[in-house]
Design a protein around this motif. Structure first.
Motif, PDB file in Angstrom:
ATOM      1  N   PRO A  81     119.924  69.728  94.219  1.00  0.00           N
ATOM      2  CA  PRO A  81     120.743  68.877  95.104  1.00  0.00           C
ATOM      3  C   PRO A  81     120.007  68.487  96.384  1.00  0.00           C
ATOM      4  O   PRO A  81     120.113  67.337  96.837  1.00  0.00           O
ATOM      5  CB  PRO A  81     121.967  69.748  95.407  1.00  0.00           C
ATOM      6  CG  PRO A  81     121.992  70.768  94.337  1.00  0.00           C
ATOM      7  CD  PRO A  81     120.575  71.024  93.969  1.00  0.00           C
ATOM      8  N   LEU A  82     119.280  69.432  96.967  1.00  0.00           N
ATOM      9  CA  LEU A  82     118.567  69.138  98.207  1.00  0.00           C
ATOM     10  C   LEU A  82     117.478  68.096  97.978  1.00  0.00           C
ATOM     11  O   LEU A  82     117.298  67.178  98.786  1.00  0.00           O
ATOM     12  CB  LEU A  82     117.973  70.424  98.771  1.00  0.00           C
ATOM     13  CG  LEU A  82     117.269  70.309 100.132  1.00  0.00           C
ATOM     14  CD1 LEU A  82     118.224  69.774 101.180  1.00  0.00           C
ATOM     15  CD2 LEU A  82     116.698  71.667 100.544  1.00  0.00           C
ATOM     16  N   GLY A  83     116.729  68.231  96.886  1.00  0.00           N
ATOM     17  CA  GLY A  83     115.672  67.264  96.593  1.00  0.00           C
ATOM     18  C   GLY A  83     116.218  65.870  96.336  1.00  0.00           C
ATOM     19  O   GLY A  83     115.648  64.883  96.787  1.00  0.00           O
ATOM     20  N   ILE A  84     117.330  65.780  95.602  1.00  0.00           N
ATOM     21  CA  ILE A  84     117.944  64.474  95.350  1.00  0.00           C
ATOM     22  C   ILE A  84     118.451  63.864  96.650  1.00  0.00           C
ATOM     23  O   ILE A  84     118.306  62.655  96.890  1.00  0.00           O
ATOM     24  CB  ILE A  84     119.088  64.619  94.328  1.00  0.00           C
ATOM     25  CG1 ILE A  84     118.534  65.045  92.959  1.00  0.00           C
ATOM     26  CG2 ILE A  84     119.857  63.306  94.187  1.00  0.00           C
ATOM     27  CD1 ILE A  84     119.604  65.363  91.945  1.00  0.00           C
ATOM     28  N   ALA A  85     119.050  64.700  97.519  1.00  0.00           N
ATOM     29  CA  ALA A  85     119.546  64.195  98.800  1.00  0.00           C
ATOM     30  C   ALA A  85     118.410  63.648  99.660  1.00  0.00           C
ATOM     31  O   ALA A  85     118.539  62.583 100.277  1.00  0.00           O
ATOM     32  CB  ALA A  85     120.288  65.306  99.543  1.00  0.00           C
ATOM     33  N   VAL A  86     117.297  64.349  99.697  1.00  0.00           N
ATOM     34  CA  VAL A  86     116.141  63.876 100.474  1.00  0.00           C
ATOM     35  C   VAL A  86     115.594  62.587  99.870  1.00  0.00           C
ATOM     36  O   VAL A  86     115.220  61.655 100.597  1.00  0.00           O
ATOM     37  CB  VAL A  86     115.055  64.961 100.531  1.00  0.00           C
ATOM     38  CG1 VAL A  86     113.790  64.432 101.200  1.00  0.00           C
ATOM     39  CG2 VAL A  86     115.564  66.188 101.287  1.00  0.00           C
ATOM     40  N   ALA A  87     115.533  62.508  98.537  1.00  0.00           N
ATOM     41  CA  ALA A  87     115.041  61.293  97.890  1.00  0.00           C
ATOM     42  C   ALA A  87     115.944  60.098  98.193  1.00  0.00           C
ATOM     43  O   ALA A  87     115.461  58.981  98.433  1.00  0.00           O
ATOM     44  CB  ALA A  87     114.944  61.513  96.377  1.00  0.00           C
ATOM     45  N   VAL A 165     111.662  66.063  95.098  1.00  0.00           N
ATOM     46  CA  VAL A 165     111.826  64.837  95.871  1.00  0.00           C
ATOM     47  C   VAL A 165     111.014  63.701  95.264  1.00  0.00           C
ATOM     48  O   VAL A 165     111.512  62.578  95.089  1.00  0.00           O
ATOM     49  CB  VAL A 165     111.409  65.070  97.332  1.00  0.00           C
ATOM     50  CG1 VAL A 165     111.404  63.760  98.106  1.00  0.00           C
ATOM     51  CG2 VAL A 165     112.344  66.068  98.001  1.00  0.00           C
ATOM     52  N   ILE A 166     109.767  63.969  94.928  1.00  0.00           N
ATOM     53  CA  ILE A 166     108.886  62.916  94.410  1.00  0.00           C
ATOM     54  C   ILE A 166     109.397  62.365  93.086  1.00  0.00           C
ATOM     55  O   ILE A 166     109.475  61.141  92.885  1.00  0.00           O
ATOM     56  CB  ILE A 166     107.452  63.453  94.271  1.00  0.00           C
ATOM     57  CG1 ILE A 166     106.849  63.732  95.650  1.00  0.00           C
ATOM     58  CG2 ILE A 166     106.574  62.461  93.510  1.00  0.00           C
ATOM     59  CD1 ILE A 166     105.519  64.438  95.604  1.00  0.00           C
ATOM     60  N   LEU A 167     109.751  63.251  92.158  1.00  0.00           N
ATOM     61  CA  LEU A 167     110.227  62.786  90.855  1.00  0.00           C
ATOM     62  C   LEU A 167     111.594  62.102  90.977  1.00  0.00           C
ATOM     63  O   LEU A 167     111.863  61.115  90.286  1.00  0.00           O
ATOM     64  CB  LEU A 167     110.309  63.955  89.882  1.00  0.00           C
ATOM     65  CG  LEU A 167     108.967  64.560  89.458  1.00  0.00           C
ATOM     66  CD1 LEU A 167     109.173  65.716  88.502  1.00  0.00           C
ATOM     67  CD2 LEU A 167     108.077  63.503  88.816  1.00  0.00           C
ATOM     68  N   SER A 168     112.455  62.615  91.845  1.00  0.00           N
ATOM     69  CA  SER A 168     113.756  61.972  92.046  1.00  0.00           C
ATOM     70  C   SER A 168     113.591  60.603  92.683  1.00  0.00           C
ATOM     71  O   SER A 168     114.268  59.636  92.291  1.00  0.00           O
ATOM     72  CB  SER A 168     114.646  62.860  92.927  1.00  0.00           C
ATOM     73  OG  SER A 168     114.893  64.100  92.314  1.00  0.00           O
ATOM     74  N   TYR A 169     112.703  60.498  93.646  1.00  0.00           N
ATOM     75  CA  TYR A 169     112.472  59.209  94.300  1.00  0.00           C
ATOM     76  C   TYR A 169     111.905  58.193  93.308  1.00  0.00           C
ATOM     77  O   TYR A 169     112.276  57.011  93.342  1.00  0.00           O
ATOM     78  CB  TYR A 169     111.508  59.386  95.467  1.00  0.00           C
ATOM     79  CG  TYR A 169     111.221  58.111  96.219  1.00  0.00           C
ATOM     80  CD1 TYR A 169     112.062  57.686  97.237  1.00  0.00           C
ATOM     81  CD2 TYR A 169     110.117  57.331  95.907  1.00  0.00           C
ATOM     82  CE1 TYR A 169     111.815  56.505  97.922  1.00  0.00           C
ATOM     83  CE2 TYR A 169     109.856  56.159  96.579  1.00  0.00           C
ATOM     84  CZ  TYR A 169     110.706  55.746  97.588  1.00  0.00           C
ATOM     85  OH  TYR A 169     110.453  54.577  98.266  1.00  0.00           O
ATOM     86  N   ALA A 170     111.026  58.655  92.418  1.00  0.00           N
ATOM     87  CA  ALA A 170     110.476  57.749  91.404  1.00  0.00           C
ATOM     88  C   ALA A 170     111.577  57.212  90.501  1.00  0.00           C
ATOM     89  O   ALA A 170     111.597  56.016  90.167  1.00  0.00           O
ATOM     90  CB  ALA A 170     109.418  58.480  90.582  1.00  0.00           C
TER      91      ALA A 170
END
Length: 284
Positions: A81-87, A165-170
């Motif tokens: 959840p944190l990584g998706i939120a940052v992305a 974060v990187i994979l979610s942002y992609a």
């Protein structure tokens, strides 16, 4: 078509041979050692499944397995959840998002054996970057079970959040903006946009993240050992720490059997994950 398939097989063959040499052969050697009592390379005795039975029948193994599974579950529950939120936040930065991605990726390049000492130094009350601030608000780190678990979770999140974060942002950046615009015009809420537009497009990237992070967190060793060596009172004694103790104690046969069991556990979880993922993809 057959000619192309033949050339494709020929081109892939060197990679398959290399994988067999560096992966399959050592694995077979470890499995073989698990059936022997090894005193030296020239003094090896067959014991069959005795080591496997000893490990599976041990209460310490079951307790360590539970702690390892709990740690993996907590890391995924925090980091996804944190990584998706940052992305999602970086997605609104436009072309400046690259700087945020670079900042998130910095911990990924820190050598793994430096991370525990780095964080122990940071929480030091005398000279650490975080220690004086924590002391000022009345927090005193005392290496209790709760504090040790919290530190390892925070440290692992700091180290691996960039991957999420990187994979979610992609995955998010690949969604055509027209989809979001149409949803906004139709009056969809922010949660509805995420639930029905963004999350389905993230499923592929999140599947990779979940698998990688589970395998890595399940076999955590250096961080837990350096922080408190499995303590206090075995509160952070994970599976990998017991394996390390047997290797250091020169019990190579039992260590090989334990390593084989760990491999089978990870393989079983990975298989279930792949089956569930394929069923989700096959749904209309």
């Amino acid at each position: 078509m057959q000619s192309q398939s033949k050339w494709a097989l020929i081109l892939v063959l060197p990679a398959c041979l290399l994988l067999a040499v560096i992966g399959l052969l050592p694995l077979l050697a470890v499995v073989n050692y698990g059936f022997h009592d090894i005193f030296s390379l020239s003094d090896v005795h067959w014991v069959g499944f005795d080591w496997f039975a000893d490990v599976l029948g041990s209460d310490r193994f079951l307790a360590s397995l539970g702690r390892s599974l709990l740690f993996s579950a907590l890391t995924l529950a925090i980091q996804l959840p944190l990584g998706i939120a940052v992305a999602l936040m970086l997605l609104g930065f436009g072309r400046f998002a690259i700087w945020g991605l670079m900042l998130c990726a910095l911990p990924l390049v820190v050598p793994w054996n430096m991370i525990p000492m780095l964080w122990l130094g940071m929480i030091d009350t005398q000279s650490g970057l975080l220690g004086p601030g924590l002391a000022a608000v009345g927090f005193d780190y005392k290496f209790t079970a709760l504090h040790t678990w919290a530190l390892i979770l925070v440290m692992d999140t700091w180290h691996w959040l960039g991957l999420v974060v990187i994979l979610s942002y992609a995955g998010l950046s690949a969604i055509p903006p027209q989809y979001r615009q149409a949803a906004v015009i139709d009056g969809a809420s922010r949660w509805a946009i995420f639930r029905h537009i963004e999350l389905p497009r993230l499923s592929g990237a999140l599947a990779i993240v979940i698998l990688i992070r589970f395998v890595d967190s399940f076999m955590i060793y250096t961080e837990a050992f350096t922080i408190n060596a499995g303590g206090p009172n075995d509160a952070t004694r994970f599976l990998s720490l017991e394996l390390g103790e047997e290797i250091k104690g020169f019990s190579y046969g039992q260590a090989a059997a334990r390593a084989t069991l760990y491999f089978l556990i990870v393989l079983a979880v990975t298989y279930v994950f792949v089956v569930v993922t394929r069923r989700q993809e096959d749904r209309p």
